[in-house]
Design a protein around this motif. Structure first.
Motif, PDB file in Angstrom:
ATOM      1  N   CYS C  24       1.117  -1.865  51.929  1.00  0.00           N
ATOM      2  CA  CYS C  24       0.063  -1.952  52.946  1.00  0.00           C
ATOM      3  C   CYS C  24       0.653  -2.479  54.235  1.00  0.00           C
ATOM      4  O   CYS C  24       1.317  -3.510  54.235  1.00  0.00           O
ATOM      5  CB  CYS C  24      -1.047  -2.872  52.451  1.00  0.00           C
ATOM      6  SG  CYS C  24      -2.107  -3.445  53.785  1.00  0.00           S
ATOM      7  N   TYR C  25       0.452  -1.777  55.341  1.00  0.00           N
ATOM      8  CA  TYR C  25       0.981  -2.273  56.614  1.00  0.00           C
ATOM      9  C   TYR C  25      -0.106  -2.854  57.516  1.00  0.00           C
ATOM     10  O   TYR C  25       0.060  -2.944  58.723  1.00  0.00           O
ATOM     11  CB  TYR C  25       1.875  -1.259  57.307  1.00  0.00           C
ATOM     12  CG  TYR C  25       1.276   0.082  57.728  1.00  0.00           C
ATOM     13  CD1 TYR C  25      -0.080   0.270  57.891  1.00  0.00           C
ATOM     14  CD2 TYR C  25       2.124   1.143  58.019  1.00  0.00           C
ATOM     15  CE1 TYR C  25      -0.588   1.485  58.304  1.00  0.00           C
ATOM     16  CE2 TYR C  25       1.625   2.383  58.438  1.00  0.00           C
ATOM     17  CZ  TYR C  25       0.271   2.537  58.580  1.00  0.00           C
ATOM     18  OH  TYR C  25      -0.236   3.736  58.997  1.00  0.00           O
ATOM     19  N   GLN C  26      -1.231  -3.210  56.902  1.00  0.00           N
ATOM     20  CA  GLN C  26      -2.234  -4.002  57.610  1.00  0.00           C
ATOM     21  C   GLN C  26      -2.850  -3.309  58.819  1.00  0.00           C
ATOM     22  O   GLN C  26      -3.030  -3.923  59.865  1.00  0.00           O
ATOM     23  CB  GLN C  26      -1.629  -5.355  58.019  1.00  0.00           C
ATOM     24  CG  GLN C  26      -1.437  -6.291  56.858  1.00  0.00           C
ATOM     25  CD  GLN C  26      -2.764  -6.664  56.210  1.00  0.00           C
ATOM     26  OE1 GLN C  26      -3.746  -6.911  56.899  1.00  0.00           O
ATOM     27  NE2 GLN C  26      -2.814  -6.658  54.898  1.00  0.00           N
ATOM     28  N   CYS C  78      -6.443   5.612  53.398  1.00  0.00           N
ATOM     29  CA  CYS C  78      -5.310   4.744  53.728  1.00  0.00           C
ATOM     30  C   CYS C  78      -4.096   5.565  54.129  1.00  0.00           C
ATOM     31  O   CYS C  78      -3.657   6.428  53.382  1.00  0.00           O
ATOM     32  CB  CYS C  78      -4.955   3.863  52.537  1.00  0.00           C
ATOM     33  SG  CYS C  78      -3.403   2.976  52.798  1.00  0.00           S
ATOM     34  N   PRO C  79      -3.560   5.290  55.315  1.00  0.00           N
ATOM     35  CA  PRO C  79      -2.404   6.059  55.770  1.00  0.00           C
ATOM     36  C   PRO C  79      -1.158   5.812  54.928  1.00  0.00           C
ATOM     37  O   PRO C  79      -0.235   6.616  54.955  1.00  0.00           O
ATOM     38  CB  PRO C  79      -2.180   5.574  57.201  1.00  0.00           C
ATOM     39  CG  PRO C  79      -3.028   4.399  57.397  1.00  0.00           C
ATOM     40  CD  PRO C  79      -4.017   4.312  56.294  1.00  0.00           C
ATOM     41  N   GLN C  80      -1.133   4.728  54.207  1.00  0.00           N
ATOM     42  CA  GLN C  80       0.053   4.406  53.423  1.00  0.00           C
ATOM     43  C   GLN C  80      -0.108   4.808  51.957  1.00  0.00           C
ATOM     44  O   GLN C  80       0.690   4.390  51.118  1.00  0.00           O
ATOM     45  CB  GLN C  80       0.314   2.897  53.490  1.00  0.00           C
ATOM     46  CG  GLN C  80       0.876   2.439  54.818  1.00  0.00           C
ATOM     47  CD  GLN C  80       2.303   2.904  54.995  1.00  0.00           C
ATOM     48  OE1 GLN C  80       2.556   4.001  55.476  1.00  0.00           O
ATOM     49  NE2 GLN C  80       3.250   2.085  54.574  1.00  0.00           N
ATOM     50  N   ASN C  81      -1.135   5.572  51.667  1.00  0.00           N
ATOM     51  CA  ASN C  81      -1.411   5.946  50.285  1.00  0.00           C
ATOM     52  C   ASN C  81      -1.610   4.745  49.368  1.00  0.00           C
ATOM     53  O   ASN C  81      -1.372   4.822  48.169  1.00  0.00           O
ATOM     54  CB  ASN C  81      -0.290   6.825  49.714  1.00  0.00           C
ATOM     55  CG  ASN C  81      -0.370   8.230  50.249  1.00  0.00           C
ATOM     56  OD1 ASN C  81      -1.461   8.790  50.350  1.00  0.00           O
ATOM     57  ND2 ASN C  81       0.761   8.795  50.611  1.00  0.00           N
ATOM     58  N   PHE C  82      -1.998   3.641  49.963  1.00  0.00           N
ATOM     59  CA  PHE C  82      -2.333   2.484  49.131  1.00  0.00           C
ATOM     60  C   PHE C  82      -3.779   2.662  48.679  1.00  0.00           C
ATOM     61  O   PHE C  82      -4.565   3.321  49.358  1.00  0.00           O
ATOM     62  CB  PHE C  82      -2.170   1.191  49.949  1.00  0.00           C
ATOM     63  CG  PHE C  82      -2.228  -0.056  49.114  1.00  0.00           C
ATOM     64  CD1 PHE C  82      -1.153  -0.403  48.312  1.00  0.00           C
ATOM     65  CD2 PHE C  82      -3.347  -0.873  49.119  1.00  0.00           C
ATOM     66  CE1 PHE C  82      -1.191  -1.555  47.522  1.00  0.00           C
ATOM     67  CE2 PHE C  82      -3.399  -2.027  48.332  1.00  0.00           C
ATOM     68  CZ  PHE C  82      -2.317  -2.368  47.536  1.00  0.00           C
ATOM     69  N   GLU C  83      -4.105   2.088  47.526  1.00  0.00           N
ATOM     70  CA  GLU C  83      -5.482   2.238  47.055  1.00  0.00           C
ATOM     71  C   GLU C  83      -6.114   0.864  46.881  1.00  0.00           C
ATOM     72  O   GLU C  83      -6.059   0.277  45.806  1.00  0.00           O
ATOM     73  CB  GLU C  83      -5.504   3.021  45.744  1.00  0.00           C
ATOM     74  CG  GLU C  83      -4.957   4.426  45.892  1.00  0.00           C
ATOM     75  CD  GLU C  83      -5.106   5.233  44.615  1.00  0.00           C
ATOM     76  OE1 GLU C  83      -6.223   5.282  44.067  1.00  0.00           O
ATOM     77  OE2 GLU C  83      -4.099   5.791  44.164  1.00  0.00           O
TER      78      GLU C  83
HETATM   79  S1  SF4 Z   1      -5.787   1.198  55.095  1.00  0.00           S
HETATM   80 FE1  SF4 Z   1      -4.072   0.961  53.717  1.00  0.00          FE
HETATM   81  S2  SF4 Z   1      -2.384   0.251  54.985  1.00  0.00           S
HETATM   82 FE2  SF4 Z   1      -4.234   0.013  56.171  1.00  0.00          FE
HETATM   83  S3  SF4 Z   1      -4.783  -2.106  55.820  1.00  0.00           S
HETATM   84 FE3  SF4 Z   1      -5.892  -0.878  54.328  1.00  0.00          FE
HETATM   85  S4  SF4 Z   1      -4.585  -0.807  52.526  1.00  0.00           S
HETATM   86 FE4  SF4 Z   1      -3.364  -1.551  54.211  1.00  0.00          FE
END
Ligand code: SF4
Ligand SMILES: Cc1cc2nc3c(=O)[nH]c(=O)nc-3n(C[C@H](O)[C@H](O)[C@H](O)COP(=O)(O)OP(=O)(O)OC[C@H]3O[C@@H](n4cnc5c(N)ncnc54)[C@H](O)[C@@H]3O)c2cc1C
Ligand SMILES: Cc1cc2nc3c(=O)[nH]c(=O)nc-3n(C[C@H](O)[C@H](O)[C@H](O)COP(=O)(O)OP(=O)(O)OC[C@H]3O[C@@H](n4cnc5c(N)ncnc54)[C@H](O)[C@@H]3O)c2cc1C
Ligand code: SF4
Ligand code: SF4
Ligand code: SF4
Ligand code: SF4
Ligand code: SF4
Ligand code: SF4
Ligand code: SF4
Lengths: 149, 293, 182, 669
Positions: C24-26, C78-83
């Motif tokens: 996650c890049y916040q 999520c752009p980082q494919n984080f869930e």
């Molecule tokens: S959308 Fe994805 S990358 Fe952005 S803050 Fe949420 S988890 Fe992190």
């Protein structure tokens, strides 16, 4: 001879652009290392024919080191990728011809990694010293008397 | 045509009319449903709140039962069940760790191979042409907001059902009935689903925004394919109006009810009287244009 | 995904979700789209941030993990494919395992009541569920409007549908919820 | 073979740890060595003379110097020996300093190692062959592909240095994206004003041959000697006759059919058109897909008005050939568009931003056109849907960039800057308007760049919000933008009149195809790869082909121009000599034994290996063998190690040379 303290003989195949230059840097930085390694300079690890290594063992090497540029840093774009692909299959070949494949070492040392080069060389030498001499081919030579070229 | 049937808890309870209308419509369209014997709850959102493993194991038990009972394709009309079944299938297939733990827990081997359909894909399989050619009621003045909610389209990578942001498959079904789908913003917005009981205030708020947008885009009715969506938009609407006086009502129909209506089926048998928001005015306005058979 | 250098809590999250919070890049997109975010104490991205910083306690005690509706809006965008949705599930499970008191008791009580229904009947039984939940929370009159109508319309039955194999279901739930070692 | 060995003390540097005289005397006993001596400073003039003298006196035909690293003095000793009549490739160096004396303390073992090191090279040199440097003639003419600012700059630099340039541009006019821009950061000067004079200069330059509306079809040959085939697309106008009067364009009745690419779809254009008024060349093109004549056989109004009879409905594509010595690729970029789902099966792309459904959600280039004085609104800030002035405008950065899931992982590098510019331009025109920017990080690394962004914030009052936007939707004529301010930890909802997406800069659609035509490598995004990210940033892996501008990576104008000038300089270096001289360390095929399996061809990263037919006297092909194009071969030796029949060998590092070293690395047992 047999009773003398064992000093491993190491042949190192190194690429001209990264590792050879890294070894030069170790020199210019006066970083001390053990004397057991003999370097053979090739343009690129891609140039290294697996048979070179078998030959080195046959000629009395107790360990062989292959070192080149880091992946993606190859002076020749993909040479070291080809080299790596070859090695995967080559380890099996080594075992097949009776060479303990753990005596073959790989590393990536860039032109600026003089210290890393020293660590790699000393590491390999120590590791081979622990394993003891590689006698497989020497015995073999006696048994079937392959004439040494 | 013949499908296995996993009604899930809601369809045998609060969403009785969903079950009724679906069966009625399918009967008309020559399609049989065979209920999975001794099925259990899929765990809904509570299972995966408590244990990841449980959230896979409960659906797995049902999938195994279906297979044992010789089924190849099962229909899960409830979007939540559909979602749980699909996600469990995916995890069992891709994660050996989970599969082994699940098998140990259930004391049975799991093998893949059941095709899980949701309400929309069921109608796609049956054929929209069949609905179109049997439509008896003129829906041309009917503006429909198709509401998918979260669970039909997300996670897309696993469900691979429709576009997660702008799905259109339900609209295709609605068009087959002759009604006009409206292009609105909140098709896939969350209604709060699981918090229906624990946090009514949240659900009311979220549902209100969805209702607003549909009304804003001139929909006469919202069509859903999930009992949780339905209860949040229908049952909660009364309180929403009570807490926000002066608001317009909008009836909420199951997709199966809309199809049933268009096929000219008996309103009572479709459970149209079981809603909190009265569907009668809507139906009355339709029957003015009813086409003679 | 096994790594020797990570904190056990992070490793647990990785195991449960197959994803590393470090991804996650916040950017906050999850929080921006979260339908329940306004009811959270900490936005989803903050909860992830706590974990990234090693402030596990703050994450496990946050209201967000209980109020998350599991809608997966965050995950799908999520752009980082984080869930984050999976991440929230994992934190809930870990909090329960570590005996951390949930900061939203209602939600936890609801889930408990729900699972109890399944344990006893194999299926959920709404009247039982509502009864159990109301008893647990004391919020007796909250749904006074809806429930009687539902009963009148025959939508809520008075007797649960029990399945045959309830014993099995009970043991599955007991084992999975307590003995989940993964 | 008569080998001479020379051992250097390097003052004390080698001599302190290696017993040089003993090494020399040990070497004297090696077979083939007829002379061995040691000396204090081998590289000094007296040292070199020592070698030259020995070569003459002892009639040596090979030399091994035991001294420092070959990287230090190989050239020195090769030259000295060459002066004395020995082929420079019969000289080898044993590294007794960096690889021995400097890294060891123990004199006996260092001395033993030194003897081994020299022995290995003595054995190697026995197999060395005289090699002659490769000389290839250079065609002193350059091809530049792409006429954006990069291609324009490169062309002008080369032409001004006195060499001919062929500039190929795909579109009817040169100018590229810069011609579409309104004003440019960080100075806010008018883009057209600084670009147009250069476009004209290109057009008028006696040494630049501008081939517009054309594409490179095929490239053969190698560095210094490329033969290029260019497809000149049918313009339907004879460019040698057309005066650019524009009468035809005025008369064309099909006015509002095609959307103007130049105006990014915000305006229409006739079937007969020039992309923009300052186009170079100012020669119109007929868009055959909309022209009435091409559709129905009627009209020809353009032809009637053209006094020059320049219109040619029958014109066909034409193939022309050009010989050049260097190629500069400057094909630029395109913008990521959100208006479609990029892949139906995977459904990526920005559905949450409406998939292009909202008219007032535009991308960066569209905003440039709206802001441009020559654009469809004549520079007035009007939104596309109803042509009113937006009072609240939202800019969203990193759309499609830094987004693994819906776009590309990389940062597009310039959008932070152009967004700040856009927000400023907006504020300068709509004083009472509000401008918001959603950003994740502000990347403004450049001279006066961060100052520029600060100015937008501090002087123009643009409000920057750190966070991504999750959804845009339309409600009662407003665009609702749902975002999060991650710094404050609050959700932000803005009811905007217009939204501008800073979408990613991505590779051209046909970049991979062009890369393959040119045999240069490209990255996973389709951008052309430089040969080395730090030290060869404008070279490609293929000799003689260079890169300029945004075809290599997202890049702004100053960087593009610097890169173009660097690429031009590289071409000029090439043109500095009539022939190219290269080390002859290249691979060579033994045609007698080559089995024609072409494994070598597969592993060569430089496409240096070709197939060659061997014919008998009657001209029948008897076999096909590998052939190394020494113009392309870089001497890595991968082919050599790969060839199953050992039929291709790397000169200077042939198998027998390396085996000789292996065989002698320690005294034979
Ligand atoms: S959308 Fe994805 S990358 Fe952005 S803050 Fe949420 S988890 Fe992190
Ligand atoms: C919205 C926006 C605003 C910007 N604002 C600024 C700014 O204010 N300041 C700044 O410094 N930079 C700005 N830029 C960046 C600027 O546009 C680029 O740096 C510059 O245009 C790069 O020039 P180029 O010549 O490399 O590529 P391009 O401008 O893309 O030119 C490439 C040329 O090659 C042609 N071509 C492509 N493929 C082929 C082919 N196969 N054969 C022949 N020809 C081909 C194209 O038609 C085109 O003419 C902005 C970019 C955007 C998107
Ligand atoms: C901490 C740090 C880390 C970095 N890491 C990286 C990295 O990982 N990758 C990267 O690409 N870049 C890196 N850089 C940047 C890199 O150092 C510079 O880009 C590069 O060194 C610039 O080269 P230069 O030749 O322009 O200047 P310099 O390296 O500064 O060389 C200038 C030379 O000119 C000489 N000189 C100065 N004045 C005079 C004078 N009046 N007369 C004669 N000679 C003069 C100086 O002595 C010096 O030798 C890093 C920089 C820093 C500070
Ligand atoms: S899954 Fe939870 S955290 Fe994610 S958007 Fe939905 S409610 Fe918010
Ligand atoms: S040749 Fe090399 S080792 Fe010898 S003096 Fe010169 S620098 Fe030193
Ligand atoms: S084609 Fe003829 S009319 Fe058109 S611009 Fe050229 S000269 Fe003028
Ligand atoms: S022939 Fe075609 S290009 Fe010419 S005026 Fe007619 S429509 Fe326009
Ligand atoms: S330059 Fe700025 S806006 Fe563009 S991708 Fe990079 S960080 Fe995002
Ligand atoms: S690998 Fe060897 S045998 Fe095969 S084509 Fe190349 S040179 Fe010939
Ligand atoms: S030596 Fe390397 S570059 Fe040359 S032909 Fe062989 S593989 Fe290609």
């Amino acid at each position: 001879m047999e009773n003398e303290k064992f000093e491993p003989k190491i042949v190192a195949f190194v690429c001209n652009w990264c590792t050879y230059t890294g070894a030069d840097l170790a020199g210019t930085s006066r970083l001390k290392q053990q004397t057991n390694a003999r370097l053979i300079r090739v343009p690129c690890t891609g140039r290294i024919d697996p048979v070179f290594i078998i030959k080195a063992f046959e000629k009395g090497a107790d360990g062989v080191l292959v070192s080149g540029c880091h992946p993606n840093d190859c002076h020749y774009n993909t040479g070291n990728f080809h080299a790596r692909r070859r090695w995967i299959f080559f380890r099996q070949l080594l075992d097949f011809v009776g060479i303990d494949s753990s005596r073959l070492y790989f590393s990536w040392v860039s032109a600026s990694e003089g210290k890393k080069w020293v660590d790699v060389v000393d590491g390999v030498i120590n590791s081979v010293r622990e394993k003891g001499p590689f006698n497989g081919y020497k015995k073999l030579n006696k048994e079937i008397e392959i004439p040494v070229k | 045509m013949n499908f296995g049937y996993y009604p899930g808890c809601s369809l045998s309870g609060t969403a009785k009319e969903f079950d009724l209308s679906l069966k009625e419509v399918l009967k008309y369209l020559d399609t049989d449903l065979q209920e999975i014997n001794d099925w259990c709850c899929c765990g809904a959102s509570s299972a995966h709140s408590a244990s990841h493993l449980l959230s896979v194991a409960l659906p797995a038990r049902n999938l195994i039962l279906a297979k044992e009972q010789g089924m190849k394709e099962i229909v899960a009309p409830c979007a939540a069940c559909f979602n749980r079944l699909k996600v469990a299938q995916h995890e069992l297939k891709t994660d050996d760790h989970i599969r082994i733990n699940t098998e140990e827990l259930l004391d049975t081997k799991y093998s893949d191979g059941i095709n899980v359909l949701n309400l929309i894909s069921l109608f796609q399989q049956i054929g929209l042409e069949k609905i179109k050619s049997n439509a008896k009621v003129d829906f041309s003045k009917l503006n429909v907001a198709c509401y998918y909610g979260c669970l039909l389209v997300r996670p897309h990578d696993i469900l691979k059902f429709d576009d997660p942001e702008n799905p259109t498959t339900m609209e295709e079904v609605v068009k087959a009935t002759g009604a006009k789908p409206v292009d609105w913003n909140f098709k896939v917005e969350c209604c709060g689903a699981a918090h229906s009981i624990a946090h009514t205030e949240i659900v009311e708020n979220l549902s209100m925004k969805i209702l607003d947008d549909a009304i804003n885009y001139k929909a006469n009715v919202i069509v859903v394919a999930c009992p949780m969506c339905h209860s949040n938009l229908d049952m909660r609407q009364k309180n929403i109006i009570k807490h926000n006086p002066g608001r317009n009502k909008i009836p909420i129909l199951y997709l199966s009810q809309l199809i049933g209506l268009s096929l000219g089926l008996d309103h009572k048998k479709l459970g149209l009287d079981l809603h909190f928001i009265d569907t009668a005015p809507l139906i009355a306005s339709l029957s003015e244009n009813e086409v003679a058979v | 995904m096994e790594n020797n250098h990570v904190h056990p809590t992070i490793q647990k999250i990785i195991n449960l979700t197959n994803q590393d919070p470090a991804n996650c890049y916040q950017c906050g997109k999850c929080s921006a789209g979260c339908p329940v975010r306004d009811y959270f104490d900490d936005a989803p991205n903050r909860v992830i941030r706590f974990v990234q910083l090693g402030l596990y306690d703050r994450a496990l005690k946050s209201k967000a993990i209980w109020l998350c509706a599991g809608c997966q809006t965050c995950s799908s965008r999520c752009p980082q494919n984080f869930e984050p949705a999976k991440f929230m599930d994992a934190l809930r499970e870990i909090a329960a395992e570590e005996g951390i008191a949930p900061s939203d008791k209602n939600v936890q009580k609801f889930h408990k009541a729900f699972l109890n229904q399944i344990k006893n009947n194999g299926r959920s039984f709404e009247l039982g569920l509502i009864r159990d939940y109301k008893l647990a929370t004391g919020k007796l009159f909250q749904d006074i409007d809806a429930a009687p109508t539902a009963i009148l319309k025959g939508k809520i039955g008075f007797t649960p549908h029990k399945i045959k194999d309830t014993k099995k279901i009970k043991s599955i739930i007991d084992k999975a919820v307590k003995g989940n070692t993964k | 073979m008569r080998i001479g060995v020379f051992i250097c003390h390097c003052g004390e540097n080698i001599g302190r740890t290696v017993d040089c005289p003993s090494v020399a005397s040990a070497c004297a006993n090696f077979s083939g060595v007829v002379h061995a001596e040691d000396y204090k400073y081998m590289c000094s003039d007296p040292g070199q003379n020592l070698i030259k003298q020995a070569i003459k006196e002892k009639n040596l035909d090979a030399v091994v110097v035991g001294s420092c690293s070959p990287h230090m003095h190989e050239k020195t000793f090769r030259k000295a020996c060459s002066d004395a009549g020995i082929n420079p490739f019969l000289v080898e160096m044993a590294n007794l300093r960096e690889h021995c004396s400097w890294i060891h303390d123990d004199v006996p073992s260092a001395t033993r190692k030194a003897i081994d090191l020299v022995r290995m090279l003595v054995e190697k040199v026995k197999f060395n062959e005289p090699l002659i440097p490769i000389r290839v003639p250079v065609t002193k003419r350059a091809l530049v592909i792409g006429g954006g600012i990069s291609g324009i700059q490169a062309s002008l630099d080369i032409a001004n240095a006195g060499y001919e340039v062929v500039l190929v541009e795909k579109e009817p006019s040169i100018g590229g994206h810069m011609s579409q821009l309104s004003e440019t950061f960080p100075t806010l000067d008018c883009s057209q004003c600084i670009l147009t004079p250069r476009m004209v200069e290109v057009y008028q330059h006696p040494r630049i041959k501008l081939v517009s509306y054309s594409e490179v079809e095929n490239v053969e040959g190698f560095i210094g000697n490329f033969s290029v085939t260019i497809r000149k697309k049918a313009r339907s106008v004879k460019d040698e006759l057309c005066t650019g009067c524009g009468l035809c364009v005025q008369k064309c009745p099909i006015k509002k059919v095609a959307l103007s690419d130049f105006d990014e779809g915000l305006a229409t254009r006739p079937a007969m058109y020039v992309p923009f008024p300052q186009a170079v060349p100012n020669i119109p093109v007929i868009d055959r897909s909309v022209c009435t004549y091409f559709k129905t056989g009627k009209c020809q109004l353009c032809k009637k008005v053209c006094g020059r009879e320049a219109i040619d409905f029958e014109q066909q594509d034409q193939l022309i050939k050009e010989d050049v010595g260097a190629i500069i690729v400057a094909t630029g970029y395109k913008l990521y568009t959100i208006d479609k789902k990029p892949d139906e099966s995977m459904i990526k792309g920005y559905g949450e931003y409406g998939y292009g459904k909202f008219k007032d959600v535009v991308d960066g280039l569209q905003f440039e056109r709206i802001a441009s004085a020559s654009g469809p609104t004549s520079g007035e800030m009007l939104r596309p849907s109803d042509k009113t002035t937006p009072k609240k405008i939202v800019f969203i950065q990193c759309v499609g960039s830094r987004d693994e899931s819906k776009g590309f992982s990389y940062c597009s590098k310039i959008c932070c800057m152009y967004t700040a510019k856009h927000a400023m331009l907006y504020k300068h025109k709509v004083h009472d308007g509000e401008a918001y920017v959603f950003y994740m990080d502000i990347r403004a690394g450049g001279k006066n760049y961060d100052e520029f962004v600060r100015r937008a914030i501090e002087e123009d009052g643009v409000k920057y919000i750190r966070g991504r936007v999750s959804k845009i939707y339309e409600e009662n004529g407003k665009l609702i933008v749902k975002g999060e301010d991650t710094l404050a930890g609050v959700r932000v909802e803005i009811d905007a009149d217009m939204v501008v997406l800073a979408t990613a800069m991505i590779a051209q659609n046909d970049s991979v195809k062009l890369a393959q035509t040119l045999s240069v490598s490209y990255d996973k995004y389709g951008f052309f790869n430089e040969s080395h990210p730090k030290l060869k940033p404008v070279e490609t892996s293929t000799g003689g082909i260079f890169l300029a501008g945004a075809c290599n990576a997202p890049r702004d104008i100053p960087d593009s121009v610097s890169m173009a000038s660097a690429a031009a300089a590289k071409a000029l270096v090439l043109f500095g000599s009539d022939v190219l001289e290269r080390e002859p360390v290249v691979a060579k095929v033994n045609e007698a034994t080559c089995a024609g399996c072409f494994y070598c061809q597969k592993v060569c990263a430089y496409n240096a290996i070709e197939q060659k037919e061997i014919k008998d006297r009657q001209g029948n092909v008897i076999k096909v063998v590998a052939y190394v194009n020494s113009g392309l071969c870089q001497g890595c030796g991968t082919c050599n190690a790969t060839c199953p029949s050992k039929s291709v060998e790397l000169l200077g590092f042939k198998d027998d040379q390396i085996y000789a070293q292996i065989n002698s690395f320690a005294e034979v047992f």
